[in-house]
Scaffold this motif. Structure first.
Motif, mmCIF file in Angstrom:
data_model
loop_
_atom_site.group_PDB
_atom_site.id
_atom_site.type_symbol
_atom_site.label_atom_id
_atom_site.label_comp_id
_atom_site.label_asym_id
_atom_site.label_seq_id
_atom_site.Cartn_x
_atom_site.Cartn_y
_atom_site.Cartn_z
ATOM 1 N N LEU A 167 -92.024 -42.170 61.907
ATOM 2 C CA LEU A 167 -92.508 -41.068 60.912
ATOM 3 C C LEU A 167 -93.006 -39.731 61.333
ATOM 4 C CD1 LEU A 167 -93.653 -40.281 58.003
ATOM 5 C CD2 LEU A 167 -95.750 -41.311 58.886
ATOM 6 N N PHE A 207 -90.507 -38.668 52.943
ATOM 7 C CA PHE A 207 -91.668 -39.724 52.749
ATOM 8 C C PHE A 207 -92.748 -38.686 52.255
ATOM 9 C CE2 PHE A 207 -95.217 -42.022 54.877
ATOM 10 C CZ PHE A 207 -95.406 -43.055 53.655
ATOM 11 N N TYR A 227 -94.963 -48.185 46.335
ATOM 12 C CA TYR A 227 -95.831 -48.101 47.369
ATOM 13 C C TYR A 227 -97.099 -48.379 47.252
ATOM 14 C CZ TYR A 227 -97.825 -44.865 50.915
ATOM 15 O OH TYR A 227 -98.404 -44.237 51.957
ATOM 16 N N TYR A 272 -93.168 -50.896 49.883
ATOM 17 C CA TYR A 272 -93.773 -50.099 51.093
ATOM 18 C C TYR A 272 -95.379 -50.460 51.096
ATOM 19 C CZ TYR A 272 -94.274 -46.562 54.770
ATOM 20 O OH TYR A 272 -94.417 -45.892 55.848
ATOM 21 N N ASP A 304 -98.617 -50.159 53.068
ATOM 22 C CA ASP A 304 -98.907 -48.935 53.824
ATOM 23 C C ASP A 304 -100.535 -48.940 54.141
ATOM 24 O OD1 ASP A 304 -99.166 -46.836 55.716
ATOM 25 O OD2 ASP A 304 -98.009 -45.463 54.426
ATOM 26 N N GLY A 313 -101.849 -46.902 55.866
ATOM 27 C CA GLY A 313 -102.287 -45.394 55.859
ATOM 28 C C GLY A 313 -101.868 -45.033 57.388
ATOM 29 N N SER A 314 -101.926 -43.693 57.637
ATOM 30 C CA SER A 314 -101.362 -43.285 59.061
ATOM 31 C C SER A 314 -102.498 -43.348 59.817
ATOM 32 C CB SER A 314 -100.711 -41.932 58.831
ATOM 33 O OG SER A 314 -100.173 -41.551 59.918
ATOM 34 N N GLY A 315 -102.453 -43.854 60.861
ATOM 35 C CA GLY A 315 -103.776 -43.988 61.982
ATOM 36 C C GLY A 315 -104.632 -44.906 61.244
ATOM 37 N N ALA A 316 -104.324 -45.937 60.697
ATOM 38 C CA ALA A 316 -105.247 -46.837 60.239
ATOM 39 C C ALA A 316 -105.906 -47.532 61.344
ATOM 40 C CB ALA A 316 -104.510 -47.805 59.317
ATOM 41 N N GLY A 345 -96.083 -50.307 57.267
ATOM 42 C CA GLY A 345 -96.719 -49.443 58.328
ATOM 43 C C GLY A 345 -98.181 -49.172 58.358
ATOM 44 N N GLY A 346 -98.725 -48.217 59.161
ATOM 45 C CA GLY A 346 -99.824 -48.077 59.140
ATOM 46 C C GLY A 346 -100.615 -48.656 60.485
ATOM 47 N N GLY A 347 -101.132 -47.703 61.427
ATOM 48 C CA GLY A 347 -101.701 -48.658 62.423
ATOM 49 C C GLY A 347 -100.984 -49.434 63.408
ATOM 50 N N VAL A 357 -92.578 -48.823 60.221
ATOM 51 C CA VAL A 357 -92.754 -47.551 60.433
ATOM 52 C C VAL A 357 -94.024 -47.242 61.381
ATOM 53 C CG1 VAL A 357 -93.011 -45.346 59.214
ATOM 54 C CG2 VAL A 357 -92.069 -47.307 57.891
ATOM 55 N N VAL A 358 -93.692 -46.499 62.286
ATOM 56 C CA VAL A 358 -94.750 -46.122 63.403
ATOM 57 C C VAL A 358 -94.607 -44.442 63.369
ATOM 58 C CG1 VAL A 358 -95.337 -46.409 65.729
ATOM 59 C CG2 VAL A 358 -94.005 -48.053 64.957
ATOM 60 N N GLY A 359 -95.745 -43.905 63.273
ATOM 61 C CA GLY A 359 -96.008 -42.546 63.492
ATOM 62 C C GLY A 359 -97.229 -41.875 64.362
ATOM 63 N N ASN A 360 -98.384 -42.165 63.925
ATOM 64 C CA ASN A 360 -99.378 -41.602 65.006
ATOM 65 C C ASN A 360 -99.504 -42.212 66.327
ATOM 66 O OD1 ASN A 360 -102.601 -41.527 64.792
ATOM 67 N ND2 ASN A 360 -101.748 -40.446 63.000
HETATM 68 C C1 1GP Z 1 -98.159 -44.165 57.452
HETATM 69 O O1 1GP Z 1 -96.874 -45.938 57.424
HETATM 70 C C2 1GP Z 1 -97.029 -44.854 58.187
HETATM 71 O O2 1GP Z 1 -97.865 -43.792 56.168
HETATM 72 C C3 1GP Z 1 -96.911 -44.701 59.462
HETATM 73 O O3 1GP Z 1 -98.614 -45.188 60.074
HETATM 74 O O4 1GP Z 1 -98.969 -43.148 61.347
HETATM 75 O O5 1GP Z 1 -100.494 -45.233 61.591
HETATM 76 O O6 1GP Z 1 -98.044 -45.357 62.323
HETATM 77 P P1 1GP Z 1 -98.846 -44.817 61.627
#
Ligand code: 1GP
Length: 254
Positions: free
Chosen positions: A21, A78, A129, A173, A175, A177-180, A203-205, A224-227
């Motif tokens: 992400l 997204f 979602y 999906y 989630d 939340g980003s950076g959970a 995803g999330g955390g 899904v990996v972002g933060n």
């Molecule tokens: C957030 O699922 C995504 O909507 C990704 O989460 O940024 O914590 O990896 P992270």
């Protein structure tokens, strides 16, 4: 082949996928994305998700143009809202926030976005979602003005996903939340996995390879990996190795 068909074919084979992400709001200068998207390309990342809960900048289009100029990985929008549309992307997660009771995010924004999407070449990925509580209030929960599903209410999440599937949504999906603070638990993933047949995105955390493996083992078809990659892009190598190992271990079908 369309993205959704490809996804379904992967799931049918038991194959797992990995999405990275990219939040355009956190990209001050597109050239800084180079190391991450290069790593994504070298490590067989399946999709690049682009979007965020809140966008204070106007660089969505620039970010997608830059990604497209560098790599051939499909770009999937997204979107946090109907303003986050860009026809340069390959597909859009058409998200209905079914864990919440905010009509605007269940159907409202979709009405505004539908004619624009219809006139584009974007592939639509109808997605149920679900936000799951993960500790502190996330931007996604705050901005959406919805209450995430409590993390120990497994049946509630399972029935919500089930209803989404019955309504015809093609992906679910989950989630945090980003950076959970806390990623979605294995018990929650597996409860939802057992409730639906459609591909499950989680995803999330997810900020370690061990957490990625746990999500895959519990039944996530895509993580899904972002933060975590914003701080440490190299982590992508470890996480993609886990997905690769999983897919390599599959017995070829006779
Ligand atoms: C957030 O699922 C995504 O909507 C990704 O989460 O940024 O914590 O990896 P992270």
């Amino acid at each position: 082949m369309k993205i959704l068909d490809q996804w379904y074919a992967h799931v049918e084979q038991g194959r797992k996928s990995l999405a990275v992400l990219i939040d355009p709001d956190k990209v001050e200068d597109t050239s800084r994305l180079t190391p991450l998207i290069r790593l994504a390309s070298e490590n067989c990342v399946d999709y690049l998700f682009v979007g965020g809960s809140l966008m204070t900048t106007t660089n969505l289009s620039e970010v997608i143009r830059f990604i497209k100029s560098q790599v051939s990985i499909p770009v999937v929008l997204f979107p946090g809202n109907s303003l986050q549309l860009d026809a340069q992307a390959d597909a859009i997660l058409f998200l209905s926030l079914i864990s919440g009771r905010n009509p605007d995010l269940l159907i409202g924004q979709h009405v505004a976005a539908a004619p624009i999407i219809r006139n584009s070449r974007l592939e639509v990925l109808p997605t149920g979602y679900l936000l799951i509580n993960s500790g502190k209030i996330t931007s996604a929960a705050y901005i959406s003005n919805t209450m995430p599903i409590p993390e120990d209410k497994y049946s509630l999440a399972a029935c919500t996903a089930m209803a989404g599937e019955m309504l015809g949504l093609k992906l679910i999906y989950l989630d945090a939340g980003s950076g959970a603070e806390r990623e979605i638990s294995a018990k929650m993933i597996s409860a939802v996995r057992q409730a639906v047949k459609v591909p499950l995105i989680v995803g999330g955390g997810i900020n370690t390879a061990a957490k990625a493996t746990k999500a895959l083992e519990a039944g996530a078809d895509m993580i899904v990996v972002g933060n975590a990659l914003e701080k440490n892009p190299e982590l992508l190598i470890e996480i993609s190795d886990k997905v690769y190992e999983w897919n390599q271990s599959l017995q070829p079908r006779k």
